[in-house]
Design a protein around this motif. Sequence first.
Motif, short mmCIF file in Angstrom:
data_model
loop_
_atom_site.label_atom_id
_atom_site.label_comp_id
_atom_site.label_asym_id
_atom_site.label_seq_id
_atom_site.Cartn_x
_atom_site.Cartn_y
_atom_site.Cartn_z
N ARG A 1 77.69 101.22 56.08
CA ARG A 1 77.27 100.19 57.71
C ARG A 1 76.89 99.19 57.07
O ARG A 1 76.85 98.29 57.47
N VAL A 2 76.14 99.49 56.23
CA VAL A 2 75.39 97.52 55.41
C VAL A 2 76.81 96.77 55.08
O VAL A 2 76.72 95.65 55.36
N GLN A 3 77.34 97.30 54.89
CA GLN A 3 79.22 96.27 54.20
C GLN A 3 79.39 95.34 55.15
O GLN A 3 80.02 94.44 55.44
N GLY A 4 79.41 96.48 56.36
CA GLY A 4 79.88 96.23 57.75
C GLY A 4 79.28 95.48 58.39
O GLY A 4 79.36 94.00 58.73
N LEU A 5 77.94 95.20 58.67
CA LEU A 5 77.12 94.17 59.14
C LEU A 5 76.81 93.28 58.13
O LEU A 5 76.59 92.32 59.05
N LEU A 6 77.04 93.11 57.17
CA LEU A 6 77.39 91.68 56.18
C LEU A 6 78.60 90.89 56.16
O LEU A 6 78.85 90.55 56.48
N LEU A 7 79.36 91.62 56.67
CA LEU A 7 80.96 91.52 57.43
C LEU A 7 81.07 90.42 58.40
O LEU A 7 80.97 89.49 58.82
N GLY A 8 79.78 91.23 59.11
CA GLY A 8 79.79 90.32 61.37
C GLY A 8 78.72 89.51 60.33
O GLY A 8 79.15 88.39 60.81
N ALA A 9 78.06 89.00 59.49
CA ALA A 9 76.49 87.77 59.47
C ALA A 9 77.65 87.08 58.70
O ALA A 9 77.72 85.68 58.79
N ALA A 10 78.90 87.94 57.96
CA ALA A 10 79.79 86.38 57.13
C ALA A 10 80.68 85.94 58.06
O ALA A 10 81.24 84.93 57.13
N ALA A 11 81.48 86.46 59.11
CA ALA A 11 82.19 86.17 60.22
C ALA A 11 81.52 84.77 61.13
O ALA A 11 82.01 84.23 61.20
N VAL A 12 80.10 85.06 61.74
CA VAL A 12 78.42 84.64 61.68
C VAL A 12 78.49 83.27 61.46
O VAL A 12 79.70 81.73 61.58
N LEU A 13 78.87 83.23 59.66
CA LEU A 13 78.73 81.97 58.74
C LEU A 13 80.01 81.22 59.02
O LEU A 13 80.20 79.61 59.09
N ALA A 14 81.28 81.68 58.75
CA ALA A 14 82.22 81.11 58.41
C ALA A 14 82.44 80.29 60.07
O ALA A 14 82.83 79.18 59.35
N ILE B 1 68.23 99.32 62.31
CA ILE B 1 68.61 97.71 62.34
C ILE B 1 69.58 98.07 63.73
O ILE B 1 69.92 98.90 64.38
N ARG B 2 68.72 97.12 64.20
CA ARG B 2 69.03 96.27 65.81
C ARG B 2 70.25 94.64 65.55
O ARG B 2 69.55 94.05 64.77
N GLN B 3 71.26 94.63 65.66
CA GLN B 3 72.49 93.14 65.31
C GLN B 3 73.00 92.92 66.85
O GLN B 3 73.59 93.56 67.12
N ALA B 4 72.84 91.34 66.77
CA ALA B 4 73.09 91.23 67.52
C ALA B 4 73.93 90.01 67.93
O ALA B 4 73.53 89.22 66.64
N LEU B 5 74.93 89.68 68.59
CA LEU B 5 75.58 88.30 68.00
C LEU B 5 74.66 86.65 69.41
O LEU B 5 74.96 87.44 70.31
N CYS B 6 74.44 85.67 68.90
CA CYS B 6 74.20 84.74 69.54
C CYS B 6 74.57 83.81 69.26
O CYS B 6 74.90 83.52 68.68
N ARG B 7 74.32 83.09 70.89
CA ARG B 7 74.89 81.69 71.10
C ARG B 7 73.51 81.10 71.83
O ARG B 7 72.85 81.27 72.83
N LEU C 1 71.30 87.79 64.75
CA LEU C 1 69.99 88.15 64.82
C LEU C 1 69.97 90.14 65.05
O LEU C 1 70.56 90.74 65.15
N ALA C 2 69.24 89.84 64.43
CA ALA C 2 69.10 90.92 63.30
C ALA C 2 67.74 91.90 63.31
O ALA C 2 66.75 90.36 63.09
N THR C 3 66.79 93.02 64.27
CA THR C 3 65.67 93.71 63.91
C THR C 3 65.49 94.87 63.68
O THR C 3 66.91 95.15 63.03
N PHE C 4 64.45 94.98 62.24
CA PHE C 4 65.09 95.96 61.42
C PHE C 4 63.51 97.24 61.38
O PHE C 4 62.41 96.51 62.19
N ALA C 5 63.43 98.25 61.34
CA ALA C 5 62.33 98.74 61.66
C ALA C 5 62.22 98.92 60.68
O ALA C 5 60.11 99.24 61.02
N THR C 6 61.97 98.68 59.49
CA THR C 6 60.78 98.71 58.25
C THR C 6 61.28 96.78 57.73
O THR C 6 62.10 96.54 57.25
N ASP C 7 60.15 97.12 56.58
CA ASP C 7 59.96 95.82 56.19
C ASP C 7 61.19 95.80 54.60
O ASP C 7 62.06 94.78 54.21
N ARG C 8 60.78 97.34 54.42
CA ARG C 8 62.03 97.13 52.82
C ARG C 8 63.53 97.30 53.70
O ARG C 8 64.29 96.75 53.00
N GLY C 9 63.95 97.74 54.59
CA GLY C 9 65.36 97.85 55.02
C GLY C 9 65.34 96.10 55.30
O GLY C 9 66.25 96.24 55.13
#
Length: 130
Positions: free
Chosen positions: A2-15, A56-62, A70-78
């Motif tokens: 799951r983390v890899q998918g989330l990172l790919l989403g963030a990388a895509a937005v950055l690109a 984790i909850r993650q969304a694309l925003c404009r 934009l992502a929110t997390f259940a824990t500080d550690r996460g």
Amino acid sequence: MRVQGLLLGAAAVLALAGCGAGGDAKAVPPTATGSLESLAAEVKCRPNMQTDADEIRQALCRTGQGRFVLATFATDRGQREWINDAKDYGGHYLVGRKWVAVGDDGVVESLRGTLGGDVEQGADHHAHGG
């Protein structure tokens, strides 16, 4: 994983966002708190949900300033683990308590003027070569 998918989403937005220029220094408001939807409403974004899980909850925003994740997390550690892994991809991170916004520098600075938070930088990949 799951983390890899989330990172790919963030990388895509950055690109898609490209490189931004720094903004003027402004007074930073207190750091916002709340759900993904309430944070998105603060910056006038209708979130396009990409991940809606317990941890984790993650969304694309404009907004008028550009696109961001934009992502929110259940824990500080996460949250910290996600940010530490995502920083390998570069980018600019606006970090609040159990939330993060990822985008180019101009977008992050604009969001900071509304949401507060701390700016963190990802790895710099511009100076490779010789």
